[in-house]
Design a protein around this motif. Structure first.
Motif, PDB file in Angstrom:
ATOM      1  N   ASP A 189      24.291 -60.023 -14.917  1.00  0.00           N
ATOM      2  CA  ASP A 189      23.573 -59.026 -15.718  1.00  0.00           C
ATOM      3  C   ASP A 189      22.460 -59.694 -16.519  1.00  0.00           C
ATOM      4  O   ASP A 189      21.351 -59.159 -16.632  1.00  0.00           O
ATOM      5  N   GLY A 190      22.758 -60.865 -17.064  1.00  0.00           N
ATOM      6  CA  GLY A 190      21.747 -61.591 -17.818  1.00  0.00           C
ATOM      7  C   GLY A 190      20.599 -62.053 -16.945  1.00  0.00           C
ATOM      8  O   GLY A 190      19.430 -61.995 -17.340  1.00  0.00           O
ATOM      9  N   HIS A 196      13.805 -58.534 -14.776  1.00  0.00           N
ATOM     10  CA  HIS A 196      13.087 -57.322 -15.195  1.00  0.00           C
ATOM     11  C   HIS A 196      12.057 -57.641 -16.278  1.00  0.00           C
ATOM     12  O   HIS A 196      10.944 -57.088 -16.269  1.00  0.00           O
ATOM     13  N   GLU A 197      12.403 -58.529 -17.194  1.00  0.00           N
ATOM     14  CA  GLU A 197      11.446 -58.944 -18.224  1.00  0.00           C
ATOM     15  C   GLU A 197      10.260 -59.667 -17.600  1.00  0.00           C
ATOM     16  O   GLU A 197       9.105 -59.475 -18.017  1.00  0.00           O
ATOM     17  N   PHE A 198      10.528 -60.516 -16.608  1.00  0.00           N
ATOM     18  CA  PHE A 198       9.466 -61.249 -15.915  1.00  0.00           C
ATOM     19  C   PHE A 198       8.500 -60.268 -15.245  1.00  0.00           C
ATOM     20  O   PHE A 198       7.273 -60.400 -15.360  1.00  0.00           O
ATOM     21  N   ILE A 199       9.043 -59.292 -14.554  1.00  0.00           N
ATOM     22  CA  ILE A 199       8.217 -58.302 -13.856  1.00  0.00           C
ATOM     23  C   ILE A 199       7.379 -57.511 -14.853  1.00  0.00           C
ATOM     24  O   ILE A 199       6.168 -57.304 -14.660  1.00  0.00           O
ATOM     25  N   VAL A 236      22.707 -62.413   0.521  1.00  0.00           N
ATOM     26  CA  VAL A 236      22.323 -61.013   0.326  1.00  0.00           C
ATOM     27  C   VAL A 236      23.548 -60.114   0.221  1.00  0.00           C
ATOM     28  O   VAL A 236      23.589 -59.176  -0.591  1.00  0.00           O
ATOM     29  N   SER A 237      24.579 -60.406   1.003  1.00  0.00           N
ATOM     30  CA  SER A 237      25.767 -59.550   1.026  1.00  0.00           C
ATOM     31  C   SER A 237      26.530 -59.553  -0.296  1.00  0.00           C
ATOM     32  O   SER A 237      27.335 -58.652  -0.550  1.00  0.00           O
ATOM     33  N   MET A 238      26.288 -60.539  -1.158  1.00  0.00           N
ATOM     34  CA  MET A 238      27.011 -60.633  -2.432  1.00  0.00           C
ATOM     35  C   MET A 238      26.187 -60.167  -3.628  1.00  0.00           C
ATOM     36  O   MET A 238      26.702 -60.107  -4.737  1.00  0.00           O
ATOM     37  N   ARG A 239      24.951 -59.847  -3.413  1.00  0.00           N
ATOM     38  CA  ARG A 239      24.112 -59.453  -4.539  1.00  0.00           C
ATOM     39  C   ARG A 239      24.456 -58.033  -4.998  1.00  0.00           C
ATOM     40  O   ARG A 239      24.755 -57.161  -4.182  1.00  0.00           O
ATOM     41  N   PRO A 240      24.394 -57.787  -6.308  1.00  0.00           N
ATOM     42  CA  PRO A 240      24.623 -56.427  -6.805  1.00  0.00           C
ATOM     43  C   PRO A 240      23.554 -55.469  -6.279  1.00  0.00           C
ATOM     44  O   PRO A 240      22.450 -55.882  -5.905  1.00  0.00           O
ATOM     45  N   ALA A 241      23.878 -54.197  -6.253  1.00  0.00           N
ATOM     46  CA  ALA A 241      22.916 -53.176  -5.817  1.00  0.00           C
ATOM     47  C   ALA A 241      21.692 -53.204  -6.725  1.00  0.00           C
ATOM     48  O   ALA A 241      21.802 -53.352  -7.944  1.00  0.00           O
ATOM     49  N   GLY A 242      20.511 -53.071  -6.132  1.00  0.00           N
ATOM     50  CA  GLY A 242      19.276 -53.059  -6.903  1.00  0.00           C
ATOM     51  C   GLY A 242      18.879 -54.404  -7.468  1.00  0.00           C
ATOM     52  O   GLY A 242      18.101 -54.477  -8.429  1.00  0.00           O
ATOM     53  N   TRP A 243      19.376 -55.483  -6.880  1.00  0.00           N
ATOM     54  CA  TRP A 243      19.078 -56.832  -7.382  1.00  0.00           C
ATOM     55  C   TRP A 243      17.566 -57.068  -7.378  1.00  0.00           C
ATOM     56  O   TRP A 243      16.908 -56.930  -6.344  1.00  0.00           O
ATOM     57  N   PRO A 244      16.962 -57.426  -8.541  1.00  0.00           N
ATOM     58  CA  PRO A 244      15.494 -57.474  -8.655  1.00  0.00           C
ATOM     59  C   PRO A 244      14.854 -58.789  -8.241  1.00  0.00           C
ATOM     60  O   PRO A 244      13.640 -58.957  -8.409  1.00  0.00           O
ATOM     61  N   LYS A 245      15.623 -59.699  -7.693  1.00  0.00           N
ATOM     62  CA  LYS A 245      15.088 -61.029  -7.399  1.00  0.00           C
ATOM     63  C   LYS A 245      13.910 -60.987  -6.424  1.00  0.00           C
ATOM     64  O   LYS A 245      12.889 -61.651  -6.648  1.00  0.00           O
ATOM     65  N   ASP A 250       8.342 -62.088  -5.084  1.00  0.00           N
ATOM     66  CA  ASP A 250       7.081 -61.710  -4.442  1.00  0.00           C
ATOM     67  C   ASP A 250       5.952 -61.666  -5.467  1.00  0.00           C
ATOM     68  O   ASP A 250       4.814 -62.056  -5.161  1.00  0.00           O
ATOM     69  N   LEU A 251       6.251 -61.185  -6.672  1.00  0.00           N
ATOM     70  CA  LEU A 251       5.236 -61.153  -7.731  1.00  0.00           C
ATOM     71  C   LEU A 251       4.813 -62.567  -8.102  1.00  0.00           C
ATOM     72  O   LEU A 251       3.616 -62.859  -8.222  1.00  0.00           O
ATOM     73  N   PHE A 252       5.785 -63.461  -8.278  1.00  0.00           N
ATOM     74  CA  PHE A 252       5.470 -64.846  -8.612  1.00  0.00           C
ATOM     75  C   PHE A 252       4.607 -65.482  -7.526  1.00  0.00           C
ATOM     76  O   PHE A 252       3.585 -66.116  -7.823  1.00  0.00           O
ATOM     77  N   ALA A 253       5.010 -65.335  -6.267  1.00  0.00           N
ATOM     78  CA  ALA A 253       4.281 -65.975  -5.170  1.00  0.00           C
ATOM     79  C   ALA A 253       2.849 -65.456  -5.079  1.00  0.00           C
ATOM     80  O   ALA A 253       1.904 -66.238  -4.892  1.00  0.00           O
TER      81      ALA A 253
END
Length: 290
Positions: A189-190, A196-199, A236-245, A250-253
């Motif tokens: 969660d953290g 989200h703050e980065f975006i 990918v299979s272990m990430r929470p739904a809606g994972w913003p990574k 893509d924004l960083f790159a």
């Protein structure tokens, strides 16, 4: 020293922490080092006063991060071999982080043993494990889905260290719930809140002048560089739904590629003594608009 460098590299944007970002982004590619004044002015562009910038440099030299070489009344700043190695490893981690990867279902499980009376050693080793993206299961057990990171831990129990580190390659058995294990080992969660703050911070940022681009690029890298050491980079299979990574990556790159050359050119202009004093362009713009 490397443990202190690691903590600083993911710290809040204090002068020494931002200095590490400058060293990795602009000084590491410069084999002949840079002038001390260049780094002071670069820190000024990011918003740090001259006195705090000088203190950050002096403390970094005292800590063994940097070497200085006198040239008359000026000083040339060079990375120490340890600092250069740490920044090189960190750069590889930062710029490869977020790329797709295939998981073979194996975990790297690490058992840590340190005598009760050596709490400082336990803290240092735990910091190293967290730096390598491991999550804690409690009771001295740590895990990561990245078996290849075993090589990053080889020196933890060598050279007479009192720490004992035992590693296993493991798979999840019939008992226990993978989702619960993951949620207890890492503060997802953290991490998501950080993405989200980065975006929110960098998606609308549209710098105009060379100085503004340099500041935007430096802050972009400084804020991004913490994620490879906070996010366990789960399959990918272990990430929470809606994972913003992915969105954050893509924004960083995209922004880093767009701002790279103008930011590097601005830093070179600081080194050559051609750039205006930090903030001069924005002051001129305000004066012209009156």
């Amino acid at each position: 020293m490397n443990d202190q460098l690691r903590r600083r590299s993911v710290g809040a944007p204090a002068a020494r922490s931002v200095l590490l970002t400058l060293l990795g982004e602009y000084v590491l590619p410069a084999p002949d080092g840079v002038w001390q004044e260049t780094l002071i002015r670069a820190l000024g562009t990011i918003g740090h006063k001259t006195q705090s910038a000088r203190q950050a440099l002096a403390r970094s030299v005292t800590a063994g991060w940097l070497l200085t070489e006198r040239h008359g009344r000026r000083s040339r700043v060079h990375l120490t071999p340890d600092t250069a190695e740490m920044l090189t490893v960190g750069a590889r981690r930062i710029y490869s982080f977020g790329e797709p990867w295939e998981w073979d279902g194996r975990w790297l499980l690490v058992a840590l043993r340190v005598p009760e009376n050596r709490r400082e050693v336990r803290h240092q080793v735990r910091s190293r494990l967290a730096w390598a993206g491991f999550g804690s299961l409690g009771g001295g057990l740590w895990l990561s889905p990245h078996v290849s990171r075993e090589s990053e831990l080889r020196d933890l129990s060598s050279n007479g260290s009192v720490a004992e580190v035992i590693s296993f390659h493991a798979e999840m058995g019939a008992l226990g719930d993978t989702e619960r294990v993951v949620s207890e080992a890492w503060d997802l969660d953290g991490v998501a809140a950080g993405y989200h703050e980065f975006i929110a911070r960098f998606e609308p940022w549209a710098p105009g002048t060379p100085e503004e681009v340099f500041r935007a690029q430096t802050e972009l890298v400084h804020h991004w560089r913490k994620f490879p050491f906070l996010d366990p980079d789960l399959p990918v299979s272990m990430r929470p739904a809606g994972w913003p990574k992915d969105r954050a990556h893509d924004l960083f790159a995209e922004r880093h590629a767009r701002w790279h050359e103008p930011a590097q050119a601005y830093f070179r202009s600081l080194e050559a003594g051609e750039a205006d004093e930090p903030g001069a362009s924005s002051k001129s713009s305000r004066s012209a608009s009156k």
